[in-house]
Scaffold this active site. Sequence first.
Site, PDB file in Angstrom:
ATOM      1  N   ARG A   1      -5.715  -7.488 -13.542  1.00  0.00           N
ATOM      2  CA  ARG A   1      -6.340  -6.419 -12.747  1.00  0.00           C
ATOM      3  C   ARG A   1      -6.340  -5.085 -13.493  1.00  0.00           C
ATOM      4  NH1 ARG A   1      -4.110  -2.514  -9.160  1.00  0.00           N
ATOM      5  NH2 ARG A   1      -2.066  -3.338  -9.694  1.00  0.00           N
TER       6      ARG A   1
ATOM      7  N   THR B   1       0.841  -1.201   0.000  1.00  0.00           N
ATOM      8  CA  THR B   1       0.000   0.000   0.000  1.00  0.00           C
ATOM      9  C   THR B   1       0.871   1.244   0.000  1.00  0.00           C
ATOM     10  OG1 THR B   1      -1.715  -1.126   1.277  1.00  0.00           O
ATOM     11  CG2 THR B   1      -1.740   1.284   1.328  1.00  0.00           C
TER      12      THR B   1
ATOM     13  N   GLU C   1      -5.634   5.703 -16.181  1.00  0.00           N
ATOM     14  CA  GLU C   1      -4.589   4.679 -16.333  1.00  0.00           C
ATOM     15  C   GLU C   1      -5.070   3.652 -17.331  1.00  0.00           C
ATOM     16  OE1 GLU C   1      -3.049   3.261 -12.525  1.00  0.00           O
ATOM     17  OE2 GLU C   1      -3.448   5.198 -11.653  1.00  0.00           O
TER      18      GLU C   1
ATOM     19  N   HIS D   1       4.079  -4.893 -14.012  1.00  0.00           N
ATOM     20  CA  HIS D   1       3.853  -3.473 -14.300  1.00  0.00           C
ATOM     21  C   HIS D   1       4.781  -3.100 -15.449  1.00  0.00           C
ATOM     22  CE1 HIS D   1       3.474   0.819 -13.945  1.00  0.00           C
ATOM     23  NE2 HIS D   1       2.509   0.655 -13.057  1.00  0.00           N
TER      24      HIS D   1
ATOM     25  N   ARG E   1      -2.577  -3.572 -18.830  1.00  0.00           N
ATOM     26  CA  ARG E   1      -1.166  -3.831 -18.518  1.00  0.00           C
ATOM     27  C   ARG E   1      -0.580  -5.068 -19.162  1.00  0.00           C
ATOM     28  NH1 ARG E   1      -1.031  -2.203 -12.234  1.00  0.00           N
ATOM     29  NH2 ARG E   1      -1.347  -0.032 -12.712  1.00  0.00           N
TER      30      ARG E   1
ATOM     31  N   HIS F   1       4.445  -7.064 -10.216  1.00  0.00           N
ATOM     32  CA  HIS F   1       3.797  -5.963  -9.507  1.00  0.00           C
ATOM     33  C   HIS F   1       2.639  -6.413  -8.627  1.00  0.00           C
ATOM     34  CE1 HIS F   1       2.469  -1.880  -8.864  1.00  0.00           C
ATOM     35  NE2 HIS F   1       1.300  -2.091  -9.445  1.00  0.00           N
TER      36      HIS F   1
HETATM   37  C1  SIN Z   1       0.613   2.700 -10.782  1.00  0.00           C
HETATM   38  O1  SIN Z   1       0.649   3.779 -10.226  1.00  0.00           O
HETATM   39  O2  SIN Z   1       0.921   2.556 -11.961  1.00  0.00           O
HETATM   40  C2  SIN Z   1       0.193   1.500 -10.002  1.00  0.00           C
HETATM   41  C3  SIN Z   1      -1.247   1.524  -9.772  1.00  0.00           C
HETATM   42  C4  SIN Z   1      -1.776   0.129  -9.643  1.00  0.00           C
HETATM   43  O3  SIN Z   1      -1.017  -0.825  -9.633  1.00  0.00           O
HETATM   44  O4  SIN Z   1      -2.996  -0.011  -9.605  1.00  0.00           O
END
Ligand code: SIN
Length: 522
Positions: free
Chosen positions: A374, A45, A115, A231, A277, A339
């Site tokens: 996710r 977190t 995102e 990631h 992703r 990630h």
């Molecule tokens: C990020 O800031 O790219 C990570 C956010 C996430 O993993 O949901």
Amino acid sequence: MTSGDIKSDVLVVGTGAAGLSFALYADPDIRINMVAKAAPAESSTQQAQGGIAGVTSSGDTFKSHIKDTLIAGGGLCDKKTVRQVVEAAPERIGDLKEWGVRFTGGEDNPDLGKEGGHTQRRILHHGDSTGREIEDKLLKEALKKENVRFYTEHTAVDLIIENGRCVGAYIIDNRTLKVKTFLAGAVIMATGGCGKIYHYTSNPDVATGDGVAMAYRAGAEISNMEFIQFHPTCLYSVRETGFLITEAMRGEGALLLNGTGEKFMERYDHRRELAPRDIVARAIDSEMKKEGVKHLYLDIASCRGPDFIKERFPTIYNKLKGLGIDITTDKIPVVPAAHYSCGGIKVDRRGRTSINGLISIGECSNTGLHGANRLASNSLLEAMVYGNVVAETIRDELKPVDLLKIKPWNYTGQRLPSHQVFIEQNWMEVRRLMWNYMGIVRSNRRMKEALKRIEIIENEVSHYYWNYLINNSLIEMRNLVETAKIIITSALARKESRGLHYNQDYPRKSKRYKKDTIIKRR
Ligand code: SIN
């Protein structure tokens, strides 16, 4: 119960957003013991940069957030869970604000980020240090609670199961090496992820798959562990490993460039830098392999002005400046890194695992929200929503612990740990082999090789575990190997490519595998 036992109504293992939010939502008369391997704030977190997804603007809808989550999830999300989480978002985000969390733009003009995989701007953030803001505020609130007690520098070794019910855990004090018996009416696993299994990871050192490994050894069902999210953009640097470059940067226009300075994402997906992703990480992997290079580049400098960059991404700006990279003028060297674990301890929509008395929340659980991949910034949301849901479950189902008679820990090994060098060697081997054989692109041959090697390491670790006094690093190593094996076994069982699991030998999705992979100890 013996006199040395430590008793509470609920034992929570892990002190990230999931565990802490449960502690805040739980009734104040429920006594809670919270256990952390290190300092309480050391969690995934704490390192989250992007933010928390949720429908909070008039132009956005639940339907759209649900649809984006389902598309990213590659056909494996549990639709009811997705609805449950998405619809609870505004209230849980409201709770965070009540507990003091500040989001950029404030109440009147929230700055919503975007995102990969999101069709709307819906990510509330605190600059680029949202996780730290959330962890700090939740921890501050939890520390005020008289019913919550923290045990730091304590590592859970194994769960205690009596007559099919989870009634506590053996937990070692890392400073004295004494193993204590913690008893509780219910145990909540909130241990986070397992990124340390991989050579490159954005995760903190504590992310060693403890919850999944312990629950597996106790006989719980574990699901979908083949879906490890990489990631796309972590910093590539010899001086610093695993530093995340938030996806929000691509949301603000940053471009991915290959070694020759060419944009390449349009060759892979029409959503380009903002594709989900799995797609972006595979595209980067493919470009890197094609060019034989160790990293690619992320370029925000040519898309945004210096003032915007410094204000929106202060953590990244300052960190990289210290490493000699000025992100307002320079391209950022990036590589993908492990990630997030989309699978985990299988739970129902009340957070209950397949073992009575054992509950799981956060990254170590599999609620069905993420499916095969996710959607960005859905994880903090899931942690908050399930922290709340599980408080309700505990209210309804808590059992007393008073009459239990549990045997104290049996110190089988008498010799002091002298195996540190072997642990370090095994640790390195596991992380390398998982990176090389179980990474972004897999094949049957590599996965079988991975299994063969992990079983050799498993035998060695087991020898140390049963013949020496245990300590934190041996426990972590044991969990790391157990979880790595679960990932390999799950991946071998899925004879298709879906979401984050890409196997060159089965490059397509298959209807036959549109189901969860469930692993259970026999
Ligand atoms: C990020 O800031 O790219 C990570 C956010 C996430 O993993 O949901």
